[in-house]
Design a protein around this motif. Sequence first.
Motif, PDB file in Angstrom:
ATOM      1  N   LEU A  15      -7.258  -6.244  31.533  1.00 14.38           N
ATOM      2  CA  LEU A  15      -7.939  -6.779  30.620  1.00 14.38           C
ATOM      3  C   LEU A  15      -7.977  -8.111  30.661  1.00 14.38           C
ATOM      4  CD1 LEU A  15      -8.716  -6.609  28.703  1.00 14.38           C
ATOM      5  CD2 LEU A  15      -8.118  -5.701  27.829  1.00 14.38           C
ATOM      6  N   CYS A  17      -9.525  -9.072  31.393  1.00 11.09           N
ATOM      7  CA  CYS A  17     -10.472  -8.647  31.686  1.00 11.09           C
ATOM      8  C   CYS A  17     -10.298  -7.359  31.695  1.00 11.09           C
ATOM      9  CB  CYS A  17     -10.582  -9.144  32.793  1.00 11.09           C
ATOM     10  SG  CYS A  17     -10.288 -10.484  32.850  1.00 11.09           S
ATOM     11  N   GLN A 295     -15.281 -26.132  28.909  1.00 14.06           N
ATOM     12  CA  GLN A 295     -15.211 -25.096  27.872  1.00 14.06           C
ATOM     13  C   GLN A 295     -14.200 -25.414  26.787  1.00 14.06           C
ATOM     14  OE1 GLN A 295     -14.126 -21.859  30.714  1.00 14.06           O
ATOM     15  NE2 GLN A 295     -12.405 -21.427  29.333  1.00 14.06           N
ATOM     16  N   HIS A 395      -7.179 -16.209  38.309  1.00  9.22           N
ATOM     17  CA  HIS A 395      -7.613 -16.130  36.909  1.00  9.22           C
ATOM     18  C   HIS A 395      -6.710 -15.124  36.187  1.00  9.22           C
ATOM     19  CE1 HIS A 395     -10.329 -16.935  33.620  1.00  9.22           C
ATOM     20  NE2 HIS A 395     -10.022 -15.708  33.253  1.00  9.22           N
ATOM     21  N   THR A 422      -1.944 -19.593  27.633  1.00  7.25           N
ATOM     22  CA  THR A 422      -2.508 -18.416  28.303  1.00  7.25           C
ATOM     23  C   THR A 422      -1.472 -17.290  28.397  1.00  7.25           C
ATOM     24  OG1 THR A 422      -4.045 -19.809  29.518  1.00  7.25           O
ATOM     25  CG2 THR A 422      -3.680 -17.617  30.400  1.00  7.25           C
ATOM     26  N   HIS A 425      -1.600 -15.540  25.304  1.00 12.13           N
ATOM     27  CA  HIS A 425      -2.845 -14.764  25.284  1.00 12.13           C
ATOM     28  C   HIS A 425      -2.660 -13.443  26.050  1.00 12.13           C
ATOM     29  CE1 HIS A 425      -7.289 -14.197  25.541  1.00 12.13           C
ATOM     30  NE2 HIS A 425      -6.970 -13.632  26.701  1.00 12.13           N
ATOM     31  N   HIS A 429      -2.581  -9.035  25.091  1.00 15.75           N
ATOM     32  CA  HIS A 429      -3.149  -7.835  25.721  1.00 15.75           C
ATOM     33  C   HIS A 429      -2.045  -6.814  26.007  1.00 15.75           C
ATOM     34  CE1 HIS A 429      -7.102  -9.564  26.259  1.00 15.75           C
ATOM     35  NE2 HIS A 429      -6.727 -10.460  27.129  1.00 15.75           N
ATOM     36  N   GLU A 453      -9.008  -9.806  22.779  1.00 11.20           N
ATOM     37  CA  GLU A 453      -8.867 -11.204  23.189  1.00 11.20           C
ATOM     38  C   GLU A 453      -8.229 -12.081  22.108  1.00 11.20           C
ATOM     39  OE1 GLU A 453      -9.193 -11.883  26.151  1.00 11.20           O
ATOM     40  OE2 GLU A 453     -10.384 -10.189  26.871  1.00 11.20           O
ATOM     41  N   PHE A 498     -14.677 -24.549  22.146  1.00 16.72           N
ATOM     42  CA  PHE A 498     -14.925 -23.332  22.920  1.00 16.72           C
ATOM     43  C   PHE A 498     -16.142 -22.546  22.425  1.00 16.72           C
ATOM     44  CE2 PHE A 498     -14.501 -18.857  23.899  1.00 16.72           C
ATOM     45  CZ  PHE A 498     -14.284 -18.908  25.268  1.00 16.72           C
ATOM     46  N   HIS A 554     -15.860 -15.215  35.161  1.00 18.64           N
ATOM     47  CA  HIS A 554     -16.365 -13.992  34.523  1.00 18.64           C
ATOM     48  C   HIS A 554     -17.730 -13.543  35.026  1.00 18.64           C
ATOM     49  CE1 HIS A 554     -13.201 -15.730  32.137  1.00 18.64           C
ATOM     50  NE2 HIS A 554     -13.013 -14.581  31.531  1.00 18.64           N
ATOM     51  N   TYR A 561     -18.482 -11.835  28.060  1.00 20.54           N
ATOM     52  CA  TYR A 561     -17.865 -13.060  27.548  1.00 20.54           C
ATOM     53  C   TYR A 561     -17.971 -13.231  26.043  1.00 20.54           C
ATOM     54  CZ  TYR A 561     -15.675 -17.518  28.669  1.00 20.54           C
ATOM     55  OH  TYR A 561     -14.765 -18.549  28.804  1.00 20.54           O
ATOM     56  N   PHE A 568     -12.400 -16.082  19.072  1.00 20.49           N
ATOM     57  CA  PHE A 568     -12.074 -17.414  18.534  1.00 20.49           C
ATOM     58  C   PHE A 568     -12.360 -17.489  17.037  1.00 20.49           C
ATOM     59  CE2 PHE A 568     -10.825 -20.667  21.759  1.00 20.49           C
ATOM     60  CZ  PHE A 568     -10.577 -19.780  22.786  1.00 20.49           C
TER      61      PHE A 568
HETATM   62  O1  X8Z Z   1     -10.441 -15.321  30.720  1.00 17.01           O
HETATM   63  C1  X8Z Z   1      -9.681 -15.605  29.802  1.00 17.01           C
HETATM   64  C2  X8Z Z   1      -8.269 -15.062  29.790  1.00 17.01           C
HETATM   65  C3  X8Z Z   1      -8.194 -13.706  30.350  1.00 17.01           C
HETATM   66  S1  X8Z Z   1      -8.955 -12.509  29.358  1.00 17.01           S
HETATM   67  C4  X8Z Z   1      -7.367 -15.964  30.610  1.00 17.01           C
HETATM   68  N1  X8Z Z   1     -10.081 -16.460  28.827  1.00 17.01           N
HETATM   69  C5  X8Z Z   1     -11.405 -17.049  28.827  1.00 17.01           C
HETATM   70  C6  X8Z Z   1     -11.571 -18.041  29.964  1.00 17.01           C
HETATM   71  O2  X8Z Z   1     -10.581 -18.410  30.595  1.00 17.01           O
HETATM   72  O3  X8Z Z   1     -12.700 -18.455  30.231  1.00 17.01           O
HETATM   73  C7  X8Z Z   1      -9.292 -16.848  27.670  1.00 17.01           C
HETATM   74  C8  X8Z Z   1     -10.143 -17.827  26.924  1.00 17.01           C
HETATM   75  C9  X8Z Z   1     -11.526 -17.740  27.505  1.00 17.01           C
END
Ligand code: X8Z
Length: 658
Positions: A15, A17, A295, A395, A422, A425, A429, A453, A498, A554, A561, A568
Amino acid sequence: MNRNALHRLMIVLPLCCGLWLLNACSRQQDDQAPAVAASGEAAPTVEDADRFVAEVNQFRKDNSARLAAAYWVSQTYISEDGQLLAAAATEEQLAFESAKAEEAKRFNDVQGLSPETARAIRLIKLGPTMPAPSDPAKRAELAKLAAKMEAHYGAGQWCRPNADGQEECLKLQAIEKIIDNVGQDNRVEEIEAAWNAWHRTSPPIRKDYQRFAELMNEGAQELGYADTGELWRGGYDMSPTEFDTEVERLWSQVEPLYEQLHCLVRDKLNTKYGDDVVPADGLIPAHLLGNMWAQQWGNLYPLLEPYPGLSNLDVSSALRAQRDAEYRKRLAEFKGSPTPRDLAEMEHQADAAQAVAMTRVAEDFYVSLGFPKLPDSFWNKSLLVQPRDRDVVCHASAWDMNLQGDVRIKQCIEPSEEQLTTIHHELGHIYYYLAYNHLPPLFQTGAHDGFHEAIGDTITLSLTPAHLEKIGLVDQVTVSEQATINSQMKQALDKIVFLPWGKLVDQWRWKVFSGEIGPEQYNAGWWQLRQQYQGVGPPNPRSEDDFDPGAKYHIPGNTPYTRYFLAFILQFQFQKALCDAAGFEGPLHECDTYGNAEAGKRFLEMLAQGASQPWPDTLEKLTGTRSMDASAILDYFAPLQAYLEEQNQGKTCGWSAP
Ligand code: X8Z
Ligand code: ZN
């Protein structure tokens, strides 16, 4: 997987992704379609439906570990062999999931289904995030393209002569450091060169992406959707059109605050770089915002710090100091005189030890809420630092390998605040996976993907300056109104900034899928949206030889996305609910739920529901409301909003529409 696609579709996985996540949803036209009862075939019964759902659950149980292993290997060991394994796994998964999405329509007219079976059938009908055509050759082509694009992204690099004239190749994280420009003052030309270099990695997959989108659309249309975008928007327990309206509504709530922030940032950058580089009333060039994709702009905080010198909020310095202490310890313990190879080994060991220590910090927060400790297998099998001997997809992602406790993260951790965030974050998951592992596989996913997320991000909202001081990551924390504005500015540069980005990435993809942005306008369409939403422009003229969307993970990783945009917003709603549960009465931005058992219990209860019911039910149970709403994030940032309005008085804010 990231194949994120697989998200819904699939079974397992990452996840970041997420992979297999399924989401809830409902598609009007499906629900109304007549049951497919071929002549002579008996109409399906309730028992048939139960059996059908059981079969899908069983497939996932039986195959998740094997498929996840293929994806894991392909992403942690980028190679042709890895691509082959990933493509084969995707092909198999897509064949099953796409066929079942189609087959599920048989049960449209069956009356008297149990609520669980009805829910499961809805989820199956959604179809995979990567809908595949039923033609096996096309399905194989789709799977191959997905594996290729992801590997290509993961292996991207910039090779150039170094100071000694030797060729040196930088991978993404090293290139990002030049753009992040933290603790240095790189020349604009250097930053632009780094930006250009990374954006040169994506044109080779432009044609692949075009074909990939075509094939997915074919798959989506076979399932009865207009295009892949409609399929993606169908995963939210409302019609795709209603979802679209929801996203617009949320954006309209937060847009004014973003514009205020944009205004002040542009002004400071204009002062720093001059009118030629940053026009006072135009777009901000994307390479000067301290982030490869512009971003999140938290790295610009030193430039924006409202009341300089009040508090030290520099977590990254403390993390780097810890890592350096690890290195010095190893050096001191080394017997004899180390060779360059020994030194490199000790550097790597220090990086690895610091990565574990940072992950422990995040784990400790969850444990303080009453969540379990992470299993030993997490520590043994996760990839926490960038290996020196091979390419990996750096990533960050979180993986549920077997739906029963083999959970891992894959992240190239470095000692920085961004990476620490991160980790929190990703553990969000992981704890979601663990909390819903008891459910049937079809329900083992987020209430919707934005929930998934938002979990870890909610925890990061408790990392207040006071909390960071307690865990030794900052010192000299001041408590005052001015200190609050400082800390809010730092946060808003990530959390508010963001939002337009979180929305626009899929605005682009949805238009690509619908044909509104044709292949000959991929890049122009991208920059048009970046201008419209972010007020950001490219550092130099772009053309259709470029493929700038492909320089963001992504897109080649096919991870939807909009989930992050929703997350957020939602994370502030979650935090408010947890703080209420904890009996906290102060302003939301001061709330730290660390150690609060009641907050933890309420959070875990929500996670344990997975996707077993429509997300508004799940949201209501935690927060008392059935809708996503930006009032929590706006309340949170109310002090900063007032500051921005005052600072921007007399300035011309905004930018021209594209
Ligand atoms: O892709 C992610 C995470 C994994 S689900 C690291 N994020 C997005 C990104 O990096 O673009 C978290 C915030 C937005
Ligand atoms: Zn994530």
